[in-house]
Design an enzyme around this catalytic site. Structure first.
Site, PDB file in Angstrom:
ATOM      1  N   LYS A 291       0.603  -0.993   0.158  1.00 58.35           N
ATOM      2  CA  LYS A 291      -0.309   0.142  -0.146  1.00 58.35           C
ATOM      3  C   LYS A 291       0.240   1.106   0.422  1.00 58.35           C
ATOM      4  O   LYS A 291       1.838   1.205   0.656  1.00 58.35           O
ATOM      5  CB  LYS A 291      -0.881  -0.055   1.239  1.00 58.35           C
ATOM      6  CG  LYS A 291      -1.348   1.530   1.183  1.00 58.35           C
ATOM      7  CD  LYS A 291      -2.191   0.993   3.107  1.00 58.35           C
ATOM      8  CE  LYS A 291      -2.877   2.634   3.484  1.00 58.35           C
ATOM      9  NZ  LYS A 291      -3.343   2.528   4.595  1.00 58.35           N
TER      10      LYS A 291
HETATM   11  C1  R5P Z   1      -1.815   4.663   7.824  1.00 58.51           C
HETATM   12  O1  R5P Z   1      -0.983   4.608   8.657  1.00 58.51           O
HETATM   13  C2  R5P Z   1      -3.341   3.990   7.897  1.00 58.51           C
HETATM   14  O2  R5P Z   1      -2.828   3.095   7.443  1.00 58.51           O
HETATM   15  C3  R5P Z   1      -4.851   4.549   7.095  1.00 58.51           C
HETATM   16  O3  R5P Z   1      -5.345   4.037   6.454  1.00 58.51           O
HETATM   17  C4  R5P Z   1      -4.162   4.813   5.566  1.00 58.51           C
HETATM   18  O4  R5P Z   1      -3.371   6.223   5.223  1.00 58.51           O
HETATM   19  C5  R5P Z   1      -5.585   5.377   4.847  1.00 58.51           C
HETATM   20  O5  R5P Z   1      -6.648   5.690   4.626  1.00 58.51           O
HETATM   21  P1  R5P Z   1      -6.172   7.595   4.214  1.00 58.51           P
HETATM   22  O6  R5P Z   1      -7.182   7.395   2.760  1.00 58.51           O
HETATM   23  O7  R5P Z   1      -7.140   7.805   5.463  1.00 58.51           O
HETATM   24  O8  R5P Z   1      -5.121   7.760   3.491  1.00 58.51           O
END
Ligand code: R5P
Length: 292
Positions: A205
């Site tokens: 990710k």
């Molecule tokens: C970050 O450390 C987390 O895994 C969040 O789940 C990730 O950043 C995704 O969320 P957002 O779209 O709010 O950035």
């Protein structure tokens, strides 16, 4: 250790050439995985589109309810029809995701940071493999800080989780972290995503960046993209479209869904981009129709 001397300057990512070693299974880099791993990957990534809409609500593990997730119990059932995977902590999933929801689960297994700290890069593996198995997790998410003070411990965490996942055929999702002090350039993301993939993660990710298609081309496993800070809905849909067009296998979106005034409609519109090939413009028009 190899040095950079003699490195050819012009790199060629062959961005137009599909991943080559993919005979027999639809997901990048998953060819040689066993049945159990492939089953979990297929639960996460829709076999028809090859993509996933992950809904990220793991923010509470370091932000409490401050991110805008006051009532997960109310939000989750409404979003469920439009997402493929729930990404959260075991506490949030066990309490707020009904087991009857037949969606895949990305279980966050590292912890140790809080928004009260300056340096968030030191974490531990907080969930053991037995609990991930009990929860029928489809993958285990590990925060990975490349280039930060806590790099060594997060590589150690990542390795422990990957090793345990290999024993029981549960994929690991390496979450490429970006701390305050870390750059958000393609140079950084090429380095970090490739390190994470080469550690043995089955999914990475990361974030959108300049030359994102090169980041994707150089990463031998599927990439899902975080939404990041809340954007106007039109821009968030453009982000989703852009990264899918450039080769991401989905989004792992949190704030751009749950901080929207219209979270359900946002999830629906993102789903149209990720699975149905809608352009950003079409998805925006769809969103407007749904909200007016
Ligand atoms: C970050 O450390 C987390 O895994 C969040 O789940 C990730 O950043 C995704 O969320 P957002 O779209 O709010 O950035």
């Amino acid at each position: 250790m190899a040095d950079l001397e003699g490195l050819k300057v012009a790199k060629d990512y062959h961005v137009e050439t599909p991943f080559a070693n993919q005979n027999g299974f639809y997901l990048k880099g998953a060819n040689s995985l066993d049945w159990g791993m492939k089953k979990h990957m297929s639960n996460i990534f829709n076999p028809k589109s090859g993509n996933t809409v992950m809904f990220a609500f793991d923010h509470g593990y370091f932000m409490g309810s401050a991110a805008g997730l006051e009532r997960l119990d109310l939000l989750i059932p409404q979003l469920a029809p439009y997402v493929d995977c729930f990404m959260g902590t075991r506490g949030a999933i066990r309490t707020c995701v009904a087991p009857e929801l037949t969606k895949s689960v990305a279980l966050r297994v590292t912890s140790g940071s809080s928004m009260l700290q300056d340096d968030l890069s030191h974490e531990v593996v907080a969930v053991d493999i037995e609990d991930a198995i009990r929860m029928n997790a489809d993958c285990m998410a590990v925060q990975t800080f490349i280039g930060a003070k806590g790099q060594l411990s997060s590589i150690d965490n990542l390795s422990q989780v990957i090793n345990a996942g290999m024993r029981y055929s549960i994929p690991t999702l390496g979450v490429c972290a970006v701390g305050k002090e870390m750059e958000r350039t393609d140079r950084f993301f090429k380095l970090a995503t490739r390190i994470i993939a080469e550690m043995g993660c089955q999914i990475v990710k990361t974030y959108d960046c300049e030359n994102f298609e090169e980041v994707v081309a150089a990463c031998p496993v599927p990439i899902v993209v975080a939404g990041g800070k809340k954007l106007p809905e039109k821009e968030a849909l453009e982000l989703a479209y852009d990264v899918i067009r450039k080769g991401a296998h989905g989004v792992d979106m949190g704030r751009n869904i749950f901080q929207s005034q219209y979270p359900i409609e946002m999830a629906k519109a993102v789903n149209k981009i990720v699975h149905e090939g809608m352009t950003a413009k079409e998805a925006w028009e769809f969103f407007e129709d749904e909200t007016h």
